[in-house]
Every structure is written in structure tokens, then in C-alpha cells.
Design a protein around this motif. Sequence first.
Motif, PDB file in Angstrom:
ATOM      1  N   MET A 142      75.545  52.745  -0.331  1.00  0.00           N
ATOM      2  CA  MET A 142      74.628  52.289  -0.771  1.00  0.00           C
ATOM      3  C   MET A 142      73.498  52.548   1.125  1.00  0.00           C
ATOM      4  N   PHE A 143      72.831  53.537   1.486  1.00  0.00           N
ATOM      5  CA  PHE A 143      72.891  53.090   2.782  1.00  0.00           C
ATOM      6  C   PHE A 143      71.904  52.603   3.370  1.00  0.00           C
ATOM      7  N   LYS A 144      72.887  51.881   4.520  1.00  0.00           N
ATOM      8  CA  LYS A 144      72.251  51.135   5.064  1.00  0.00           C
ATOM      9  C   LYS A 144      72.081  51.489   6.777  1.00  0.00           C
ATOM     10  N   TYR A 145      70.630  51.392   7.285  1.00  0.00           N
ATOM     11  CA  TYR A 145      71.269  51.979   9.007  1.00  0.00           C
ATOM     12  C   TYR A 145      69.867  50.023   9.048  1.00  0.00           C
ATOM     13  N   LYS A 146      71.083  49.702  10.271  1.00  0.00           N
ATOM     14  CA  LYS A 146      70.642  48.094  10.507  1.00  0.00           C
ATOM     15  C   LYS A 146      70.121  48.804  12.243  1.00  0.00           C
ATOM     16  N   ILE A 147      69.452  49.741  12.706  1.00  0.00           N
ATOM     17  CA  ILE A 147      69.133  50.225  13.478  1.00  0.00           C
ATOM     18  C   ILE A 147      67.786  50.614  13.088  1.00  0.00           C
ATOM     19  N   VAL A 148      67.758  50.865  12.285  1.00  0.00           N
ATOM     20  CA  VAL A 148      66.444  51.543  12.117  1.00  0.00           C
ATOM     21  C   VAL A 148      64.613  50.791  12.569  1.00  0.00           C
ATOM     22  N   SER A 149      64.770  50.250  13.267  1.00  0.00           N
ATOM     23  CA  SER A 149      63.778  49.455  14.501  1.00  0.00           C
ATOM     24  C   SER A 149      63.167  50.234  15.410  1.00  0.00           C
ATOM     25  N   PRO A 150      61.900  50.095  15.144  1.00  0.00           N
ATOM     26  CA  PRO A 150      60.548  50.150  16.182  1.00  0.00           C
ATOM     27  C   PRO A 150      61.332  50.376  17.933  1.00  0.00           C
ATOM     28  N   ILE A 151      61.545  49.476  18.084  1.00  0.00           N
ATOM     29  CA  ILE A 151      62.001  48.508  19.195  1.00  0.00           C
ATOM     30  C   ILE A 151      63.603  49.317  19.347  1.00  0.00           C
ATOM     31  N   PHE A 152      64.120  50.223  18.336  1.00  0.00           N
ATOM     32  CA  PHE A 152      65.354  50.560  19.293  1.00  0.00           C
ATOM     33  C   PHE A 152      64.987  52.480  19.341  1.00  0.00           C
ATOM     34  N   MET A 153      64.276  52.442  18.632  1.00  0.00           N
ATOM     35  CA  MET A 153      63.678  54.391  18.896  1.00  0.00           C
ATOM     36  C   MET A 153      63.172  54.418  19.846  1.00  0.00           C
ATOM     37  N   TRP A 154      61.827  52.841  20.323  1.00  0.00           N
ATOM     38  CA  TRP A 154      60.733  53.258  21.511  1.00  0.00           C
ATOM     39  C   TRP A 154      61.789  52.948  22.829  1.00  0.00           C
ATOM     40  N   LEU A 155      63.004  53.073  22.694  1.00  0.00           N
ATOM     41  CA  LEU A 155      63.861  52.428  24.211  1.00  0.00           C
ATOM     42  C   LEU A 155      64.431  53.846  23.762  1.00  0.00           C
ATOM     43  N   ILE A 156      64.724  54.614  22.964  1.00  0.00           N
ATOM     44  CA  ILE A 156      65.805  55.814  23.294  1.00  0.00           C
ATOM     45  C   ILE A 156      64.621  56.838  23.714  1.00  0.00           C
ATOM     46  N   VAL A 157      63.099  56.625  23.304  1.00  0.00           N
ATOM     47  CA  VAL A 157      61.883  57.325  23.416  1.00  0.00           C
ATOM     48  C   VAL A 157      61.525  57.512  25.155  1.00  0.00           C
ATOM     49  N   SER A 158      61.931  55.836  25.495  1.00  0.00           N
ATOM     50  CA  SER A 158      61.546  56.043  26.493  1.00  0.00           C
ATOM     51  C   SER A 158      62.282  56.062  27.644  1.00  0.00           C
ATOM     52  N   LEU A 159      63.415  55.831  27.704  1.00  0.00           N
ATOM     53  CA  LEU A 159      64.784  56.107  28.599  1.00  0.00           C
ATOM     54  C   LEU A 159      64.765  58.225  29.192  1.00  0.00           C
ATOM     55  N   GLY A 160      64.782  58.162  27.504  1.00  0.00           N
ATOM     56  CA  GLY A 160      64.772  60.073  28.015  1.00  0.00           C
ATOM     57  C   GLY A 160      63.452  60.392  28.420  1.00  0.00           C
ATOM     58  N   SER A 161      62.641  59.955  27.750  1.00  0.00           N
ATOM     59  CA  SER A 161      60.985  60.360  28.909  1.00  0.00           C
ATOM     60  C   SER A 161      60.804  59.912  30.498  1.00  0.00           C
ATOM     61  N   GLY A 162      61.028  58.808  30.400  1.00  0.00           N
ATOM     62  CA  GLY A 162      61.728  58.808  31.465  1.00  0.00           C
ATOM     63  C   GLY A 162      62.748  59.779  32.627  1.00  0.00           C
ATOM     64  N   PHE A 163      63.719  59.905  31.964  1.00  0.00           N
ATOM     65  CA  PHE A 163      64.632  60.953  32.636  1.00  0.00           C
ATOM     66  C   PHE A 163      64.150  61.981  32.999  1.00  0.00           C
ATOM     67  N   CYS A 164      63.168  62.482  32.274  1.00  0.00           N
ATOM     68  CA  CYS A 164      62.004  64.128  31.895  1.00  0.00           C
ATOM     69  C   CYS A 164      61.700  64.040  33.463  1.00  0.00           C
ATOM     70  N   LEU A 165      60.635  62.549  33.763  1.00  0.00           N
ATOM     71  CA  LEU A 165      60.014  62.438  34.283  1.00  0.00           C
ATOM     72  C   LEU A 165      60.382  62.092  35.598  1.00  0.00           C
ATOM     73  N   PHE A 166      61.398  61.946  35.886  1.00  0.00           N
ATOM     74  CA  PHE A 166      62.515  61.898  37.613  1.00  0.00           C
ATOM     75  C   PHE A 166      63.235  62.593  37.689  1.00  0.00           C
ATOM     76  N   PHE A 167      63.823  63.562  37.108  1.00  0.00           N
ATOM     77  CA  PHE A 167      64.713  64.758  37.657  1.00  0.00           C
ATOM     78  C   PHE A 167      64.134  66.352  36.840  1.00  0.00           C
ATOM     79  N   PHE A 168      63.038  65.862  36.395  1.00  0.00           N
ATOM     80  CA  PHE A 168      62.954  67.703  36.123  1.00  0.00           C
ATOM     81  C   PHE A 168      61.865  68.105  37.381  1.00  0.00           C
TER      82      PHE A 168
END
Length: 153
Positions: free
Chosen positions: A1-27
Motif C-alpha cells: 500500500m502506497f502511503k505518503y504522509k507528506i502529501v500535504s498542501p502545506i508542505f508542497m507550498w513550503l517547497i514552492v515558496s522556498l524555491g520561488s523565493g530563492f529565484c527572486l533573490f538570487f537570479f
Amino acid sequence: MFKYKIVSPIFMWLIVSLGSGFCLFFFDWQKLFQSNFINIAVFIITFIFWFYIFSSALKVHRQAIRSTEKIDKLITTGIYSKICHPIYVGDILLAWAVFILFPYFNVLIGVIWLSFVLLVWMKIEERSLLDKFGQEYEAYRQRTRWFRLKKPI
């Protein structure tokens, strides 16, 4: 059985925000093309479309913004009868419209990052929903036309 405890929108948007913030400041803030009235019009039309998709999704499925672990019922009506992942699709479209409105190199890299993360997240979420709802979810995937992914992870 496939179980992902991390399949959370909060975790996903944290990843998106950190990556996008990195792009805004370092590119580089190099402008790639000129803005004009068309850019604004495209953004406004896309924003209205995003709002329609998002509100339609939440209208029929209030649990849509929760992790798959907390979703207790598969919704296949309303906007979900047309688009497998309406909120993700709307978010990706809105992100590209933001780039059209603000055509800078670092915004482009941030939008590419957001699109990549959301596409991967859709695959992870599909796998989780397939394990949770089984054949019912697979049948839903097969009859939904828009933005159906070929294979979940």
C-alpha cells in the motif's frame, strides 16, 4: 500500500515558496520583453479563470485543500468532472500569467519551479488517491478529459 504522509498542501507550498523565493533573490532581474496592455489583459483574464476554477473546486469539494490522508470521499462532479486537478491547473496558469505581467528572468525561473513542483505533486497525490480509492479513482481518471496525467508515480 502506497502511503505518503507528506502529501500535504502545506508542505508542497513550503517547497514552492522556498524555491520561488530563492529565484527572486538570487537570479537576475533582467526584463525579457516589454509589458503593455496585452500583458495586463492576459493577467486579468487568467485571474478570473483561476478564481472560477478555485471557487468551483472548493464549492463541490471543501476537503480539496487538505492532504489526501484527510480526504474521506472522492468527488467527481462539478469542475472535477472536467479537470482532474482543478486547483493545481489554476495555480499553474495563474503563475504563468504573473510572469506575463512581470516578464523578468527571475520570475520565469520561479514560475518554472512552481510548475515543476506542482506537476510532481500531482503525480504523488494521484498515487496516494489511487491507493486510497482504488478502482473508483482509476475510473474517474479515465473519464476526466482535462489534465489527466498519464501515470501516477
